[in-house]
Design a protein around this motif. Structure first.
Motif, short mmCIF file in Angstrom:
data_model
loop_
_atom_site.label_atom_id
_atom_site.label_comp_id
_atom_site.label_asym_id
_atom_site.label_seq_id
_atom_site.Cartn_x
_atom_site.Cartn_y
_atom_site.Cartn_z
N TYR A 61 -5.93 -25.43 -107.56
CA TYR A 61 -7.22 -25.03 -106.99
C TYR A 61 -8.14 -26.24 -106.81
O TYR A 61 -8.80 -26.39 -105.77
CB TYR A 61 -7.93 -24.01 -107.88
CG TYR A 61 -7.22 -22.67 -108.02
CD1 TYR A 61 -6.49 -22.14 -106.96
CD2 TYR A 61 -7.29 -21.94 -109.21
CE1 TYR A 61 -5.85 -20.91 -107.08
CE2 TYR A 61 -6.65 -20.71 -109.33
CZ TYR A 61 -5.93 -20.21 -108.27
OH TYR A 61 -5.30 -19.01 -108.40
N ALA A 62 -8.17 -27.08 -107.84
CA ALA A 62 -9.04 -28.27 -107.75
C ALA A 62 -8.57 -29.16 -106.59
O ALA A 62 -9.37 -29.57 -105.74
CB ALA A 62 -9.01 -29.04 -109.06
N GLY A 86 -10.81 -16.09 -112.45
CA GLY A 86 -10.46 -17.44 -112.91
C GLY A 86 -10.21 -18.36 -111.73
O GLY A 86 -9.74 -17.93 -110.68
N GLY A 87 -10.54 -19.61 -111.89
CA GLY A 87 -10.21 -20.62 -110.89
C GLY A 87 -11.41 -21.11 -110.08
O GLY A 87 -11.34 -22.18 -109.47
N GLN A 88 -12.51 -20.36 -110.09
CA GLN A 88 -13.68 -20.80 -109.30
C GLN A 88 -14.24 -22.11 -109.86
O GLN A 88 -14.69 -22.98 -109.13
CB GLN A 88 -14.76 -19.72 -109.29
CG GLN A 88 -14.32 -18.46 -108.55
CD GLN A 88 -15.42 -17.40 -108.50
OE1 GLN A 88 -16.28 -17.42 -107.64
NE2 GLN A 88 -15.38 -16.46 -109.43
N GLY A 116 -14.25 -7.82 -101.35
CA GLY A 116 -14.79 -7.05 -102.47
C GLY A 116 -14.14 -7.44 -103.79
O GLY A 116 -13.81 -8.60 -104.02
N ARG A 117 -13.85 -6.44 -104.62
CA ARG A 117 -13.36 -6.78 -105.95
C ARG A 117 -11.92 -7.31 -105.95
O ARG A 117 -11.43 -7.77 -106.96
CB ARG A 117 -13.53 -5.62 -106.93
CG ARG A 117 -12.68 -4.39 -106.68
CD ARG A 117 -12.87 -3.37 -107.78
NE ARG A 117 -14.19 -2.77 -107.78
CZ ARG A 117 -15.05 -2.85 -108.82
NH1 ARG A 117 -14.72 -3.48 -109.91
NH2 ARG A 117 -16.22 -2.25 -108.75
N SER A 118 -11.25 -7.23 -104.81
CA SER A 118 -9.91 -7.84 -104.74
C SER A 118 -9.98 -9.35 -104.51
O SER A 118 -8.96 -10.03 -104.51
CB SER A 118 -9.11 -7.23 -103.58
OG SER A 118 -9.01 -5.86 -103.73
N MET A 119 -11.16 -9.86 -104.33
CA MET A 119 -11.31 -11.30 -104.06
C MET A 119 -10.73 -12.12 -105.22
O MET A 119 -10.89 -11.78 -106.38
CB MET A 119 -12.78 -11.62 -103.90
CG MET A 119 -13.07 -13.09 -103.80
SD MET A 119 -14.49 -13.50 -104.83
CE MET A 119 -14.28 -15.25 -104.99
N ASN A 120 -10.03 -13.18 -104.87
CA ASN A 120 -9.57 -14.12 -105.90
C ASN A 120 -9.78 -15.56 -105.42
O ASN A 120 -10.28 -15.78 -104.31
CB ASN A 120 -8.12 -13.85 -106.32
CG ASN A 120 -7.17 -13.97 -105.13
OD1 ASN A 120 -7.51 -14.58 -104.11
ND2 ASN A 120 -6.01 -13.37 -105.25
N THR A 121 -9.39 -16.52 -106.23
CA THR A 121 -9.71 -17.92 -105.89
C THR A 121 -9.00 -18.41 -104.62
O THR A 121 -9.61 -19.12 -103.82
CB THR A 121 -9.45 -18.83 -107.10
OG1 THR A 121 -10.28 -18.35 -108.16
CG2 THR A 121 -9.81 -20.27 -106.81
N PRO A 122 -7.73 -18.06 -104.35
CA PRO A 122 -7.16 -18.47 -103.06
C PRO A 122 -7.99 -17.98 -101.87
O PRO A 122 -8.09 -18.67 -100.86
CB PRO A 122 -5.76 -17.84 -103.07
CG PRO A 122 -5.41 -17.76 -104.53
CD PRO A 122 -6.69 -17.46 -105.24
#
Ligand SMILES: NC(=O)C1=CN([C@@H]2O[C@H](COP(=O)(O)OP(=O)(O)OC[C@H]3O[C@@H](n4cnc5c(N)ncnc54)[C@H](O)[C@@H]3O)[C@@H](O)[C@H]2O)[C@@H](O)CC1
Ligand SMILES: Nc1ncnc2c1ncn2[C@@H]1O[C@H](COP(=O)(O)OP(=O)(O)OP(=O)(O)O)[C@@H](O)[C@H]1O
Length: 487
Positions: A218-219, A400-402, A452-458
């Motif tokens: 991610y970084a 996680g990951g933000q 919405g709530r399915s959002m993740n870091t990718p």
């Protein structure tokens, strides 16, 4: 033209200001008292208009050509300006009220933040033209009553500042605000045919272990999407093929010994350590050597995640005068640092933001290092006591990951910010910190709006290219909500 107290429509006012454009009257920096205000207001408005235009030119418009274009476009836009028929939610007013207590004289400074209009002028709604209008208190408060609900409740507004100030020189406030809105754009390096591979950044991410392969990716991926040329990831041998598999873009080095990593660092423009590093005690000698290297060579350096865990565990060995370094704790990492550096227990129980800010300033002073504290409001605190805050709208998801995106982007921004002539490390830390915060929060918000709530870091990462493009093409609608102060 005569300007009466609040009886002219905006269009007339704009034309009035522009009619003085060629005049050479110099700007008076302090507002006039009620007794010295000319009856027809002409000199005062002329001076105000010129000063604001000059400020605009000196901060946003670099060449004479741009200056001409800007003024020409502004005139054309004003000629076709349909106020007051324009629907109210196409623009917002931002008031700065200046009270000169001595004379009980109230001025209202209108900033016409017309995203609609200004996208035509310069296609960038952050670029505002401030216009001043003096009124007496009755009209002033009437205007506030009408406009306040618009400022507060309409989500389409791009600017929601509302100040009540007792200050002698309002022009300084204008400058201060405008510059802060523009950090991100300012840092992006110009892409020219003369650039060579590496000029936009060769960045090292040290982290990644068997358990955590996502964090360094991610970084690194945020760095790549922002436009760095080369990204090296240093990780444990078992994590290397996995990280490599995520992206052919990354150069992945298996092995976490100081002897294998340090010789490669002189080619790097910034170093980030910590995302997914793990807590194997055998890593501590690597961190110690790295601290010495960074201190000596003055390389932009970010410590995040498990890197901060090591710092907390060995606080007495953390060197002083790490002028290039930024620590990026979340609240848990912050509480660990506060406990080991300040002996503060129970930091996790603190709910009051100003108490957290106070502790962050104390920690920064004690450790002699910049702290970028992540949370509902992001804080950048430098050891000299300066604080920048960023509260740009963000995602409601805390996946996680933000924070890894924060760490990666911050490393690259530090490199870019320090390359800007005139930036010392303190201002580079503030500029880079605000930019990184704005990036993560805005990309997160956009991703959240879609998923919405399915959002993740990718998904957050996928928003970065469009975000950068929008800023560069000046189609950006989001404004940075930042604040800076001395602690
Ligand atoms: N996909 C991945 O590979 C990820 C790896 N990560 C890495 O995982 C390692 C350990 O990080 P952790 O944060 O889990 O370890 P911590 O020991 O800092 O956190 C432990 C606990 O604190 C809680 N916590 C963490 N952040 C919090 C916050 N902001 N507010 C309230 N509670 C919070 C967590 O729920 C967790 O149970 C780091 O190296 C980190 O970089 C994380 O970055 C997340 C994503
Ligand atoms: N309560 C909050 N409200 C709004 N934004 C937040 C909030 N907490 C964190 N953020 C934003 O999310 C970003 C990441 O912060 P977070 O606390 O999730 O980091 P982290 O725990 O280190 O992340 P990671 O999972 O990568 O280790 C911050 O820079 C901040 O802008």
């Amino acid at each position: 033209m005569h300007i009466g107290a609040g009886h002219h429509c905006v269009r007339d006012l704009l034309s009035f200001f522009l009619s003085f454009e060629s005049s050479s009257t110099s700007f008076e920096s302090t507002p006039p008292s009620s007794s010295s205000l000319p009856k027809d207001g002409s000199n005062y408005f002329q001076a105000r208009y010129e000063s604001l235009l000059n400020m605009y030119h000196s901060h946003f418009v670099t060449s004479e050509n741009e200056k001409k274009n800007y003024t020409g476009n502004l005139k054309a836009a004003i000629d076709s300006f349909p106020f007051p028929l324009l629907p109210l939610n196409c623009f917002c007013f931002c008031f700065i009220i200046l009270i000169d207590c001595e004379h009980f004289f109230v001025q209202i400074h209108f900033l016409f933040c017309l995203s609609f209009l200004f996208r035509q002028i310069d296609a960038f709604c952050n670029e505002l033209l401030g216009l001043s209008l003096s009124l007496f208190s009755k009209e002033a408060f009437l205007s506030i009553i009408i406009s306040f609900p618009l400022l507060v409740f309409n989500r389409n507004f791009h600017c929601r500042y509302f100040f009540l100030l007792k200050l002698p020189n309002v022009s300084q406030i204008f400058v201060f605000r405008f510059i802060e809105m523009d950090h991100f754009l300012k840092l992006l390096p110009k892409l020219t045919p003369q650039l060579r591979k590496g000029d936009c950044g060769k960045i090292a991410v040290i982290g990644g272990s068997l358990e955590y392969t996502g964090a360094p990716y991610y970084a690194a991926s945020s760095i790549s999407r922002l436009g760095a040329d080369i990204i090296h990831v240093f990780c444990t041998p078992d994590a290397a093929p996995v990280i490599k598999g995520y992206s052919p873009d990354l150069i992945v080095h298996p092995g976490m010994s100081a002897s294998s990593i340090l010789p490669k660092l002189p080619r790097m423009d910034a170093i980030i350590i910590g995302p997914g590093l793990g807590r194997n005690p055998s890593l501590w000698p690597l961190l110690q050597e790295l601290f010495q290297y960074v201190k000596k060579e003055e390389v932009p350096f970010v410590i995040d995640g498990d890197g901060l865990w090591f710092v907390s565990e060995h606080i007495e060995h953390f060197p002083r005068q790490m002028v290039t370094t930024v620590l990026t704790p979340n609240i848990v990492e912050f509480s660990r640092l506060c406990k080991s550096a300040l002996g503060e227990e129970d930091v996790l129980k603190i709910k009051n933001n100003s108490q957290i800010q106070h502790l962050a300033a104390e920690l920064s002073r004690k450790m002699d290092v910049t702290i970028y504290m992540k949370g509902e409001v992001d804080l950048v605190v430098t050891p000299n006591g300066e604080v920048s805050k960023c509260s740009t709208d963000s995602s409601l998801r805390r996946c996680g990951g933000q924070g890894d995106v924060t760490a990666g982007s911050l490393g690259l921004f530090l490199f870019w910010a320090k390359k800007n002539p005139g930036n010392d490390w303190t201002s580079a830390h503030h500029e880079a910190g605000i930019s990184s915060s704005w990036l993560v929060r805005t990309a997160g918000r956009r991703a959240f709006e879609k998923h919405g709530r399915s959002m993740n870091t990718p998904m957050l990462l996928d928003e970065i290219p469009k975000l950068v493009r929008d800023v560069e093409t000046r189609e950006m609608k989001d404004i940075v909500h930042t604040d800076s102060s001395k602690h």
